[in-house]
Motif scaffolding. Structure first.
Motif, PDB file in Angstrom:
ATOM      1  N   PHE A 510       1.128  -0.664  -0.510  1.00 18.25           N
ATOM      2  CA  PHE A 510      -0.373   0.141  -0.253  1.00 18.25           C
ATOM      3  C   PHE A 510       1.018   1.201  -0.225  1.00 18.25           C
ATOM      4  N   LYS A 511       0.546   3.022  -0.451  1.00 15.52           N
ATOM      5  CA  LYS A 511       0.802   3.489  -0.171  1.00 15.52           C
ATOM      6  C   LYS A 511       0.781   4.048   1.460  1.00 15.52           C
ATOM      7  N   LEU A 512       2.144   5.101   1.495  1.00 14.44           N
ATOM      8  CA  LEU A 512       2.150   5.676   2.826  1.00 14.44           C
ATOM      9  C   LEU A 512       3.053   7.037   2.169  1.00 14.44           C
ATOM     10  N   PHE A 513       2.170   7.709   3.106  1.00 10.76           N
ATOM     11  CA  PHE A 513       2.643   9.197   2.707  1.00 10.76           C
ATOM     12  C   PHE A 513       2.274  10.043   1.552  1.00 10.76           C
ATOM     13  N   LYS A 514       1.421   9.146   0.741  1.00 10.53           N
ATOM     14  CA  LYS A 514       1.776   9.322  -0.996  1.00 10.53           C
ATOM     15  C   LYS A 514       2.505   8.817  -2.230  1.00 10.53           C
ATOM     16  N   HIS A 515       3.632   8.905  -0.801  1.00  7.20           N
ATOM     17  CA  HIS A 515       4.610   9.365  -1.705  1.00  7.20           C
ATOM     18  C   HIS A 515       6.141   7.901  -1.761  1.00  7.20           C
ATOM     19  N   PHE A 516       5.472   6.952  -0.487  1.00  3.62           N
ATOM     20  CA  PHE A 516       6.402   6.012  -0.095  1.00  3.62           C
ATOM     21  C   PHE A 516       5.626   4.613  -0.900  1.00  3.62           C
ATOM     22  N   SER A 517       6.357   3.547  -1.009  1.00  2.00           N
ATOM     23  CA  SER A 517       5.805   2.090  -1.083  1.00  2.00           C
ATOM     24  C   SER A 517       5.885   1.348  -0.460  1.00  2.00           C
ATOM     25  N   LEU A 518       5.388   0.562   0.369  1.00  3.32           N
ATOM     26  CA  LEU A 518       5.263   0.002   1.993  1.00  3.32           C
ATOM     27  C   LEU A 518       4.788  -1.521   1.486  1.00  3.32           C
ATOM     28  N   SER A 519       5.512  -2.602   1.378  1.00  2.78           N
ATOM     29  CA  SER A 519       5.180  -4.316   1.000  1.00  2.78           C
ATOM     30  C   SER A 519       5.453  -4.700   2.179  1.00  2.78           C
ATOM     31  N   THR A 520       4.557  -5.862   2.278  1.00  6.08           N
ATOM     32  CA  THR A 520       5.279  -6.676   3.729  1.00  6.08           C
ATOM     33  C   THR A 520       4.529  -7.982   3.618  1.00  6.08           C
ATOM     34  N   SER A 521       5.334  -9.301   3.665  1.00  6.47           N
ATOM     35  CA  SER A 521       5.386 -10.304   3.521  1.00  6.47           C
ATOM     36  C   SER A 521       5.331 -11.308   4.608  1.00  6.47           C
ATOM     37  N   ALA A 522       5.265 -12.382   4.852  1.00 12.21           N
ATOM     38  CA  ALA A 522       5.026 -13.375   5.155  1.00 12.21           C
ATOM     39  C   ALA A 522       5.483 -14.531   4.633  1.00 12.21           C
ATOM     40  N   THR A 546      29.740 -40.371   9.989  1.00 11.35           N
ATOM     41  CA  THR A 546      27.976 -39.873   9.593  1.00 11.35           C
ATOM     42  C   THR A 546      27.431 -41.100   8.824  1.00 11.35           C
ATOM     43  N   GLU A 547      25.993 -41.692   9.342  1.00  8.79           N
ATOM     44  CA  GLU A 547      25.566 -42.666   8.419  1.00  8.79           C
ATOM     45  C   GLU A 547      24.295 -41.867   7.635  1.00  8.79           C
ATOM     46  N   THR A 548      23.751 -42.522   7.370  1.00 12.99           N
ATOM     47  CA  THR A 548      23.402 -41.878   5.757  1.00 12.99           C
ATOM     48  C   THR A 548      21.906 -42.675   6.451  1.00 12.99           C
ATOM     49  N   VAL A 549      20.722 -41.894   6.735  1.00 11.94           N
ATOM     50  CA  VAL A 549      19.039 -42.513   7.406  1.00 11.94           C
ATOM     51  C   VAL A 549      18.200 -42.424   6.079  1.00 11.94           C
ATOM     52  N   ASN A 550      17.779 -44.009   5.578  1.00  5.90           N
ATOM     53  CA  ASN A 550      16.448 -43.452   4.380  1.00  5.90           C
ATOM     54  C   ASN A 550      15.163 -43.620   5.481  1.00  5.90           C
ATOM     55  N   GLY A 551      14.278 -42.397   4.485  1.00  6.37           N
ATOM     56  CA  GLY A 551      12.973 -42.369   5.289  1.00  6.37           C
ATOM     57  C   GLY A 551      12.680 -41.094   5.313  1.00  6.37           C
ATOM     58  N   PHE A 552      11.070 -41.175   5.137  1.00  2.00           N
ATOM     59  CA  PHE A 552      11.095 -39.583   5.586  1.00  2.00           C
ATOM     60  C   PHE A 552      10.722 -38.852   6.236  1.00  2.00           C
ATOM     61  N   ASP A 553      10.678 -37.520   5.897  1.00  4.92           N
ATOM     62  CA  ASP A 553      11.063 -36.692   7.171  1.00  4.92           C
ATOM     63  C   ASP A 553      10.846 -35.142   6.346  1.00  4.92           C
ATOM     64  N   ALA A 554      10.438 -34.858   7.222  1.00  3.52           N
ATOM     65  CA  ALA A 554      10.185 -33.203   7.456  1.00  3.52           C
ATOM     66  C   ALA A 554      10.711 -32.330   8.368  1.00  3.52           C
ATOM     67  N   PHE A 555      10.764 -30.768   7.587  1.00  3.40           N
ATOM     68  CA  PHE A 555      11.142 -29.555   8.766  1.00  3.40           C
ATOM     69  C   PHE A 555      10.245 -28.901   8.454  1.00  3.40           C
ATOM     70  N   ARG A 556       9.761 -27.450   9.380  1.00  5.39           N
ATOM     71  CA  ARG A 556       8.802 -26.514   9.027  1.00  5.39           C
ATOM     72  C   ARG A 556       9.252 -25.286   8.907  1.00  5.39           C
ATOM     73  N   THR A 557       9.831 -24.074   7.737  1.00  5.47           N
ATOM     74  CA  THR A 557       9.473 -23.179   9.368  1.00  5.47           C
ATOM     75  C   THR A 557       9.267 -21.595   8.551  1.00  5.47           C
ATOM     76  N   TYR A 558       9.391 -20.866   8.648  1.00  2.14           N
ATOM     77  CA  TYR A 558       8.479 -19.260   8.323  1.00  2.14           C
ATOM     78  C   TYR A 558       9.036 -18.443   8.985  1.00  2.14           C
ATOM     79  N   ASN A 559       8.966 -17.090   8.160  1.00  2.50           N
ATOM     80  CA  ASN A 559       9.744 -15.996   8.329  1.00  2.50           C
ATOM     81  C   ASN A 559       8.927 -14.252   8.043  1.00  2.50           C
ATOM     82  N   PHE A 560       9.531 -13.608   8.107  1.00  4.11           N
ATOM     83  CA  PHE A 560       9.134 -12.462   8.317  1.00  4.11           C
ATOM     84  C   PHE A 560       9.906 -11.554   7.265  1.00  4.11           C
ATOM     85  N   SER A 561       9.103 -10.271   6.446  1.00  6.93           N
ATOM     86  CA  SER A 561       9.800  -9.522   5.524  1.00  6.93           C
ATOM     87  C   SER A 561       8.906  -8.070   5.867  1.00  6.93           C
ATOM     88  N   THR A 562       9.937  -7.025   5.482  1.00  6.69           N
ATOM     89  CA  THR A 562       8.816  -5.905   5.031  1.00  6.69           C
ATOM     90  C   THR A 562      10.095  -5.237   4.146  1.00  6.69           C
TER      91      THR A 562
END
Length: 929
Positions: A510-522, A546-562
């Motif tokens: 959105f516009k901020l003070f008519k002359h600035f453009s502000l964007s934010t995201s997550a 170090t050994e390799t382990v076969n099998g399904f695994d997952a991780f979740r992350t999140y972040n914020f920026s503007t």
């Protein structure tokens, strides 16, 4: 890159008796004789005989045929009802239509019709146009010839047309009943060539016999620069020309080049045939036959050329070239090249044997074929040393390639709101120097277009709420890292990494003070993997395993920026109302500053510690082992396909400034009413970042980059530099102390680079905008992964370049000498500076150049070379000479030094119908020891 100083070069000549296999020489000579004796350039399919109806002899009559059971006897016919005398054939079988400009006269006594001036006659499928035509009805003969004008010039020569055949003689005698004709001084075009004959006998509508005819592809038929004399020949238009003794004449001078008999296939369609090889000799491989084989015209959509190379020391090569196309659907080509190379002779210390190959595939889909799906391919893979070791002249322009890359992709879009699309891509990247190969087999990408849940149904979106949007995307990869020696072997797939990444970004602006453009995201990200690792301490080996382990695994992350940005315009006017028109009217400066903030939480829950227990039973904590140095703390997702979740909390700010400079200057054209706009700097950008969560070295180095174009966009300049605000200690490592506080400047220049490319041309109508005579050679460079110019040289397969010659028409010669000589020049300059650890050195410094000059409309020379300013030596150099000999073409290419030192001479006919009438000679210099 091969470097050699121009001076202080000494060559030792070593003479070594090479043993050549006599059987292989005999095989090469036998193959050559076989081609010249039993083969021809094109193969016309033989027409199959039609099945003739069986006819019984009327004399042989069986008894059972005389009287048939139950059939009444046949009634005898009166012989007087059938006239035994056949009616007389009409004088003419077709209607004769004729016309003339001056007069049309019929002599009843002589039964002759006279037509004069622009006379024309139509009889069936025959049309004759001439200045004078006489039709003799008593003998069914047509005489046609030209007329003499007032100054004695012979004009309006006859033009005889029958079906698709057109003959232009001086005069003609034609019999309308037998359709035979005598044609004098005729010129007939036959599938790209022209037959010139003094006397031609037309047997019927498909067979002609000529005596001492001339067959040529020259444009000047009154004085052809060359022709093949056909002493006795038979012509079947559109099919073939069969002749007895024939030999080559150049400007009416006979040459010993000839054959006792010959067959010239004539066809408007693509046909199969033998491809005549090139003969030559190489100092380390003996005599050779190169680029010979067979061309298969499979159908109107697909063809195949099978080519081979053979050397008398045992080396050989094989090439398969396929082209396919379907109008409005797709087109492409496939090529495979294989070479088995042997150097020297077995038993000598320099004996060597190697096998190299290369596979290329290019496919493009027409945009009209399917707007919602698209398939494309660009493949170039094979041995890393293929272009360096290949001895085929077609690969000369790709000798300096150091990267091979491939991509095959298919994409599909499902229209709607929102739209959904996916793509499947297989990629390949190969470094020919390190022989490292990276592949993705395959990569899957799918996404849903942006969704604005709060947007109004009509009108534009306004405010922070209405601009909220989100989308979903998924990416899956099967990534393989291997080497050239394991390519397409079982071991190649052992360490393959497979995973998926799901991403849901949410953003608004959105516009901020008519002359600035502000964007934010997550953004929310989830990574799936099928391989993880586990680390533990081994007391026996005293190391972490170090050994390799076969099998399904997952991780979740999140972040914020503007981010927050704006645009600032500055104008500097130099034009005053009370002053005359200045050269510079104004300079405009556009500034686009931007500041961003990013925050990434710590995901230390995905990290573990491998305990190290010594012989006394003490753990790492007890003996105060530094975990980072011993690599004891780890994440089971280390080395994953989509990275590792961040262990540390990150909070950083990014700062960037983009600049653009333009000027309005007085136009050189005095009639122009407005000033001319000139770009001074396309871009001048600065960027850095600050890490709030860091305990030291919080500022990142400042990266500066810029570029501009000068001299009417002919000179392109790009530059960049890295400026570090921190100082170095005595061991040349960065320390948490500003350089200015350490007795230095505000910033420390750690690296810099600059590249320039300059292209200019002049003279002639084209002004050098095209690489003259190098269209096919440049395309060969691109298909091999090279440059789209001739800075690194071009292919030396001159016989293939002749295929484009027929499409180039010479310009009309001028009555005045043109003093402007067409020329073009390309320069490429690059310099890199390194000072990361106080080395203060120019890491690379080179100048590349190439150019072509047309000394005359028929003579052109070109060169490609470069100079390494750091190592003081010339780079790969190629010199080119070309001579247009009207119907012929002569080329000479010379590589004066480097490991590819060689020269290549070629002379041949431009026309495709006689392109195998050529001479090519290549030689390499003596080996340097």
């Amino acid at each position: 890159m091969a470097i050699q100083k121009p001076s202080h070069t000494f060559t030792k000549i070593h003479l070594k008796a090479l043993r050549t296999n006599n059987f292989k020489i005999l095989f090469a000579l036998s193959f050559t004789v076989f081609i010249n004796t039993f083969s021809f350039a094109q193969d016309i399919p033989k027409p199959t005989d039609s099945i003739k109806p069986a006819v019984k002899d009327s004399v042989v009559v069986q008894a059972k045929d005389l009287i048939k059971d139950g059939a009444p006897p046949e009634k005898a016919q009166d012989s007087t009802t059938t006239d035994s005398i056949k009616p007389k054939k009409e004088l003419l079988e077709h209607i004769v239509r004729y016309s003339a400009t001056d007069y049309t006269s019929f002599n009843q006594k002589k039964q002759k019709l006279y037509l004069y001036n622009d006379a024309e006659i139509d009889y069936g499928d025959i049309n004759i146009k001439s200045g004078s035509i006489v039709i003799d009805y008593s003998t069914n003969t047509v005489y046609a010839k030209g007329i003499l004008d007032s100054v004695g010039t012979y004009s309006q020569a006859p033009v005889f047309t029958q079906g698709q055949n057109i003959v232009e003689p001086d005069s003609i005698v034609f019999n309308t009943q037998t359709e035979k004709a005598l044609i004098y001084n005729s010129k007939t075009e036959q599938s790209g060539g022209t037959v010139i004959a003094q006397v031609t006998k037309k047997e019927n509508d498909s067979v002609y016999f000529i005596h001492r005819g001339k067959y040529t592809t020259a444009e000047n038929l009154d004085d052809p620069e060359y022709y093949i004399l056909l002493r006795k020949a038979k012509i079947v238009p559109g099919k073939k020309i069969v002749t007895g003794l024939a030999n080559l004449f150049i400007y009416e001078v006979p040459t010993p080049i000839g054959v006792p008999f010959a067959f010239f296939p004539q066809s408007e369609k693509q046909t199969s045939g033998v491809l005549i090889p090139t003969f030559g000799e190489q100092n380390d491989r003996g005599y050779f036959l190169q680029n010979g084989g067979y061309y298969f015209a499979i159908n109107d959509y697909v063809d195949l050329a099978v080519l081979g190379d053979y050397y008398t020391n045992g080396s050989y090569g094989l090439r398969l070239e396929n082209t396919y196309a379907k109008r409005y659907r797709f087109r492409g080509n496939v090529g495979f090249r294989y070479e088995n190379l042997i150097t020297s002779e077995r038993g000598f210390p320099d004996y060597g044997k190697s096998t190299v190959y290369n596979l290329r595939w290019s496919h493009s889909q027409d945009s009209k074929a399917n707007p919602s799906s698209r398939f494309s391919a660009s493949v170039n893979l094979g041995s890393s040393t293929y272009y360096r070791q290949s001895i085929n002249q077609i690969n000369t322009g790709a000798f300096l390639n150091n990267t091979l890359s491939s991509s095959v992709s298919y994409s599909k879009t499902f229209e709607g709101e929102p739209s959904v699309n996916y793509s499947v891509t297989a990629t390949h990247s190969q470094n020919t120097n390190t022989e490292q190969i990276n592949m993705t087999l395959p990569t899957f990408q799918g996404n849903v277009s942006r969704i604005f849940p709060f947007a109004p149904k009509n009108g534009s979106k306004k405010g922070i709420i209405q601009n909220i949007n989100f989308q979903y995307s998924v990416r899956g990869e099967n990534r393989i890292q291997t080497t050239d020696s394991l390519f397409f072997k079982k071991e190649m797939f052992d360490d393959a990494k497979t995973g998926f990444q799901h991403s849901i970004p949410i953003s608004t602006n959105f516009k901020l003070f008519k002359h600035f453009s502000l964007s934010t995201s997550a953004s929310f990200n989830e990574v799936w993997t099928f391989k993880t690792i586990d680390k533990f301490y081994d007391n026996l080996t005293d190391e972490v395993i170090t050994e390799t382990v076969n099998g399904f695994d997952a991780f979740r992350t999140y972040n914020f920026s503007t981010s927050l940005g704006t645009t600032v315009y500055g104008m500097f006017n130099f034009k005053k109302d009370d002053k005359a028109n200045p050269k510079i009217h104004a300079i405009r400066h556009v500034i686009r500053p931007s500041i961003s903030y990013n925050i990434n939480p710590a995901f230390d829950k995905y990290y573990e510690t491998a305990e190290v227990i010594n012989a006394d039973g003490l753990t790492a904590a007890d003996i105060e082992i530094i975990q980072n140095e011993n690599n004891l703390e780890y994440s089971r997702f280390d080395g994953g396909l989509f990275g590792t979740p961040g262990k540390n909390f990150s909070s950083s700010m990014g700062i960037s400034i983009a600049n653009n400079f333009e000027a309005k200057v007085r136009d050189k054209d005095s009639t122009a009413t407005e000033p001319k706009k000139v770009v001074l700097l396309n871009n001048l950008n600065f960027s850095t970042s600050y890490n709030f969560a860091g305990d030291s070295l919080q500022w990142s180095p400042v990266r500066m980059s810029g570029g501009t174009q000068l001299f009417d966009n002919k000179l392109s300049v790009n530059f960049g530099a890295t400026l570090d605000p921190y100082a170095l200690d005595n061991n040349n490592r960065r320390i948490n102390k500003f350089n200015i506080n350490n007795g230095g400047s505000l910033f420390r220049l750690t690296s810099a680079n600059m590249t320039m490319s300059y292209s200019l041309s002049g003279g002639g109508k084209n002004d050098g905008s095209e690489n003259r005579g190098q269209g096919r050679a440049i395309q060969e460079n691109l298909r091999s992964g090279g440059r789209d110019d001739d800075l690194f040289g071009v292919s030396e397969d001159f016989s293939r370049q002749n295929e484009d010659a027929d499409n180039k028409k010479d310009e009309e010669p001028s009555a005045f000498y043109n003093y402007k000589i067409p020329w073009d020049l390309r320069l490429a300059y690059a310099v890199n500076y390194s000072n990361n650890t106080r080395q203060n050195e120019i890491s690379s410094h080179s100048l590349m150049f190439s150019g072509n000059v047309e000394l005359s409309p028929k003579w052109s020379v070109g060169a490609s070379s470069g100079y390494d300013l750091k190592n003081k030596g010339f780079t790969y150099t190629q010199l080119r000479f070309e001579r247009d000999l009207l119907s012929w073409r002569m080329n000479f290419s010379w590589v004066p030094f480097s490991t590819r030192a060689s020269w290549n001479f070629f002379i041949g006919i431009k026309s495709n119908i006689l392109k195998d009438l050529k001479y090519e000679k290549r030689r390499q210099p003596d080996q340097r020891l």
